[in-house]
Scaffold this motif. Structure first.
Motif, PDB file in Angstrom:
ATOM      1  N   GLY A  11       0.809  -1.221   0.000  1.00 13.53           N
ATOM      2  CA  GLY A  11       0.000   0.000   0.000  1.00 13.53           C
ATOM      3  C   GLY A  11       0.837   1.262   0.000  1.00 13.53           C
ATOM      4  N   LYS A  36       1.337  -4.333   4.798  1.00 13.07           N
ATOM      5  CA  LYS A  36       1.975  -4.915   5.981  1.00 13.07           C
ATOM      6  C   LYS A  36       1.920  -3.989   7.204  1.00 13.07           C
ATOM      7  CE  LYS A  36       6.475  -4.906   5.770  1.00 13.07           C
ATOM      8  NZ  LYS A  36       7.896  -5.156   5.541  1.00 13.07           N
ATOM      9  N   GLU A  37       2.126  -2.692   6.964  1.00 11.19           N
ATOM     10  CA  GLU A  37       2.217  -1.737   8.085  1.00 11.19           C
ATOM     11  C   GLU A  37       0.830  -1.238   8.511  1.00 11.19           C
ATOM     12  OE1 GLU A  37       5.102  -1.047   9.483  1.00 11.19           O
ATOM     13  OE2 GLU A  37       6.331  -2.088   7.983  1.00 11.19           O
ATOM     14  N   GLY A  42       3.778   3.848   2.258  1.00 12.11           N
ATOM     15  CA  GLY A  42       5.175   3.424   2.066  1.00 12.11           C
ATOM     16  C   GLY A  42       6.134   4.528   2.465  1.00 12.11           C
ATOM     17  N   ILE A  44       6.318   7.564   1.597  1.00 13.48           N
ATOM     18  CA  ILE A  44       5.781   8.935   1.696  1.00 13.48           C
ATOM     19  C   ILE A  44       5.362   9.192   3.140  1.00 13.48           C
ATOM     20  CG2 ILE A  44       3.986  10.521   0.901  1.00 13.48           C
ATOM     21  CD1 ILE A  44       4.060   9.190  -1.778  1.00 13.48           C
ATOM     22  N   LEU A 299       5.225  -4.252  -4.098  1.00  9.03           N
ATOM     23  CA  LEU A 299       6.106  -4.244  -2.923  1.00  9.03           C
ATOM     24  C   LEU A 299       7.541  -4.384  -3.412  1.00  9.03           C
ATOM     25  CD1 LEU A 299       5.667  -7.708  -1.106  1.00  9.03           C
ATOM     26  CD2 LEU A 299       5.070  -7.288  -3.453  1.00  9.03           C
ATOM     27  N   PRO A 300       8.529  -4.097  -2.560  1.00 10.67           N
ATOM     28  CA  PRO A 300       9.921  -4.208  -3.016  1.00 10.67           C
ATOM     29  C   PRO A 300      10.199  -5.614  -3.564  1.00 10.67           C
ATOM     30  CG  PRO A 300       9.802  -3.076  -0.907  1.00 10.67           C
ATOM     31  CD  PRO A 300       8.429  -3.582  -1.185  1.00 10.67           C
ATOM     32  N   ALA A 473       8.706   0.836  -7.353  1.00 10.63           N
ATOM     33  CA  ALA A 473      10.010   1.482  -7.485  1.00 10.63           C
ATOM     34  C   ALA A 473      11.090   0.516  -7.990  1.00 10.63           C
ATOM     35  CB  ALA A 473      10.413   2.071  -6.133  1.00 10.63           C
ATOM     36  N   VAL A 478      11.815   4.668  -9.884  1.00 13.23           N
ATOM     37  CA  VAL A 478      11.720   5.068  -8.474  1.00 13.23           C
ATOM     38  C   VAL A 478      10.958   6.370  -8.209  1.00 13.23           C
ATOM     39  CG1 VAL A 478      13.882   3.902  -7.866  1.00 13.23           C
ATOM     40  CG2 VAL A 478      13.923   6.340  -8.329  1.00 13.23           C
ATOM     41  N   VAL A 480       8.146   9.218  -7.807  1.00 15.74           N
ATOM     42  CA  VAL A 480       6.713   9.094  -7.522  1.00 15.74           C
ATOM     43  C   VAL A 480       5.944   9.112  -8.856  1.00 15.74           C
ATOM     44  CG1 VAL A 480       4.752  10.198  -6.371  1.00 15.74           C
ATOM     45  CG2 VAL A 480       6.969  10.120  -5.228  1.00 15.74           C
TER      46      VAL A 480
END
Ligand SMILES: Cc1cc2nc3c(=O)[nH]c(=O)nc-3n(C[C@H](O)[C@H](O)[C@H](O)COP(=O)(O)OP(=O)(O)OC[C@H]3O[C@@H](n4cnc5c(N)ncnc54)[C@H](O)[C@@H]3O)c2cc1C
Length: 494
Positions: A11, A36-37, A42, A44, A299-300, A473, A478, A480
């Motif tokens: 997200g 996850k968080e 992320g 920002i 996600l990364p 990214a 990468v 925005v």
């Protein structure tokens, strides 16, 4: 046939803009965004704080721990701003302002700041003319020298070939420190600066001739921009009155208002598996198992690698390293002398010796003069008559290729070096925020474009069968702007 259920994993700005464009494309398809968080967005991260110098001056200020400005060239973000009705929240920096015209370098081993040229005339009078003028005067006449069959090259090697090694070290490395916090000797030119790579081809070996021959007729998709394109005329960069998180807030509000969207914070995906001959995918979280028909992985890449099964591996997810950066927001009290010259800020090229980290110098990559570019985010608190003296906020970026471990960063060393760069004594800051971001900016190393093409071929074939799209990214760029553009494109062939 429209997808029966889409899961967006991650997200950050890529995942949220993917979800927003998917909900417009498939208004009746259930869409689940899994983060996850506990918070979305992320990297920002904006914060509004109140500062006080103890002498009657107070100010409400925005501090950014992640991205701070956007470039108007990204039409995908302008479209998002228009669609989310955010026009009244933007804060623009005109091309005529000092923040747009004055950018500096600090050359290691020399005192103070050297202003970069911003026009043809300033090129001749710039303190950096000894470096820039001969390099760009010779380049158009230099024979084509791209190695036969080269499909990519490091940015340092590319600039060295065309403009000379000193130009590449001083200007190229500084630019790469500012965008990727990375070593320009690792970075892929084709992935990071595609227009320069293409210009060399168009100019039959000369980058400058390539740019001069650019007719600007490349096909662009149609964006829904309303009047915002006009607002952005003559604008260098922009942000939002309450900081970059305004974009995330507006996306979350828009997504929350749609009955077919479910936002799941505090939910880590632990596995993502193709199931039933490519018909469905299985997404496992700590609390439930989803069976979407389609998935956007935002996600990364190394974290995606960790959740896909070894029976259906995807190539190259761990090929690139990522920069770790310490972001230090500093607020200085009102002072009789300005803290820094008017301008956007300065960058520091890599030193001539291998990246040293000896504890004596703190590994500073550059400093942004936030009050000069986005100072209108900040509001003095108090009567305003006589006019209130203003605080100064700056952001120092450290780390990246210096490999500094955060516990070794001493604030007093950073302030001492800042004072040397700015050639003036500094008052004690009234507020300081230190953010240690681990692996926050993926570095597309040489060969990245070809590796991503191979990844996409694999995703199009069995068992993934085009139902998983990988964006963000690490995969699609990468900035925005790159992230929002990638989110706009997902699902276009579903
Ligand atoms: C310090 C800094 C300054 C920057 N400055 C600028 C700037 O000025 N201008 C600009 O254009 N760009 C800037 N950038 C780059 C830009 O901000 C980022 O590239 C962009 O925000 C990345 O967005 P993303 O959504 O792709 O990834 P992320 O922000 O990394 O989001 C990925 C999300 O996936 C979640 N996730 C990870 N694993 C799981 C899992 N297993 N299950 C569920 N969720 C998971 C994460 O928690 C995260 O929220 C900056 C970046 C940094 C770090």
């Amino acid at each position: 046939m429209a997808p029966s259920h889409i899961a967006v994993v991650g997200g950050g700005i890529t995942g949220l803009s993917s979800a927003w464009h998917l909900v417009r494309r498939f208004p009746r398809t259930p869409i689940t965004v899994v983060e996850k968080e506990g918070r979305f967005g992320g990297w920002i991260r904006s914060e509004r704080v109140e500062v006080d110098d103890g002498e009657g001056h107070r100010e409400s200020m925005v501090l950014e721990a992640g991205p701070r400005t956007l470039r108007p060239q990204s039409k995908a973000i302008l479209e998002l701003i228009h669609l989310l009705n955010l026009e009244d929240s933007i804060l623009t920096v005109p091309l005529s302002s000092p923040a747009a015209k004055s950018r500096f370098l600090h050359l290691p081993g020399r005192n103070g700041l050297a202003q970069l040229p911003s026009s043809f005339t300033s090129l001749l009078t710039s303190p950096l003319s000894w470096l820039i003028v001969p390099a760009i005067a010779r380049e158009p006449f230099k024979a084509s020298n791209r190695p036969n069959g080269a499909t990519d090259e490091s940015f340092d090697s590319f600039l060295s070939r065309r403009f000379g090694p000193e130009f590449a070290r001083c200007l190229g490395s500084a630019l790469v420190h500012g965008v990727y916090a990375a070593d320009s000797r690792q970075l892929s030119t084709r992935a990071a600066f595609p227009s320069i790579w293409i210009a060399e081809e168009r100019g039959n070996g000369s980058i400058i001739q390539g740019f001069l021959r650019n007719t600007g007729t490349s096909e662009e998709p149609t964006y829904d921009l309303g009047t915002i394109e006009a607002t952005m005329k003559g604008v260098s960069v922009y942000s939002f009155k309450n900081g970059m998180y305004s974009l995330v807030d507006a996306l979350l509000k828009a997504l929350n208002s749609r009955p077919n969207v479910r936002l799941l914070p505090n939910t880590a995906i632990t596995s993502l598996t193709p199931k039933g001959k490519g018909k469905l995918l299985q997404v496992v979280t700590g609390s439930e198992t989803l069976e979407p028909s389609h998935v956007v992985a935002a996600l990364p890449l190394p974290q995606l690698d960790a959740i896909i099964p070894s029976s259906s591996p995807l190539p190259h997810l761990t090929a690139n390293p990522a920069s770790s950066v310490t972001v230090m927001n500093l607020v200085f009290p009102p002072s009789p002398q300005p803290i820094h010259p008017p301008g956007f800020g300065y960058l520091i090229p890599r030193p001539e010796v291998p990246f040293p980290y000896d504890g004596k110098q703190p590994g500073i990559l550059g400093t942004v003069f936030d009050s000069c570019s986005v100072g209108d985010q900040d509001v003095p608190l108090g009567p305003g008559n006589p006019p209130l003296k203003r605080f100064t906020k700056v952001t120092v970026m450290l780390g990246g290729p210096y490999n500094v471990t955060p516990e070794h960063i001493s604030v007093s060393t950073v302030l001492r070096h800042l004072s040397l760069h700015l050639s003036r004594p500094l008052p004690d800051p009234v507020l300081m925020r230190v953010h240690n971001h681990r692996h926050c900016i993926p570095i597309p190393t040489v060969g990245h474009v070809e590796r991503m093409e191979e990844l996409n071929r694999k995703l199009a074939s069995s068992p993934w069968a085009g139902r998983l799209q990988v964006v963000g990214a690490g995969a699609t760029g990468v900035s925005v702007g790159d992230c929002v553009k990638a989110g706009r494109n997902v699902g276009s062939d579903w």
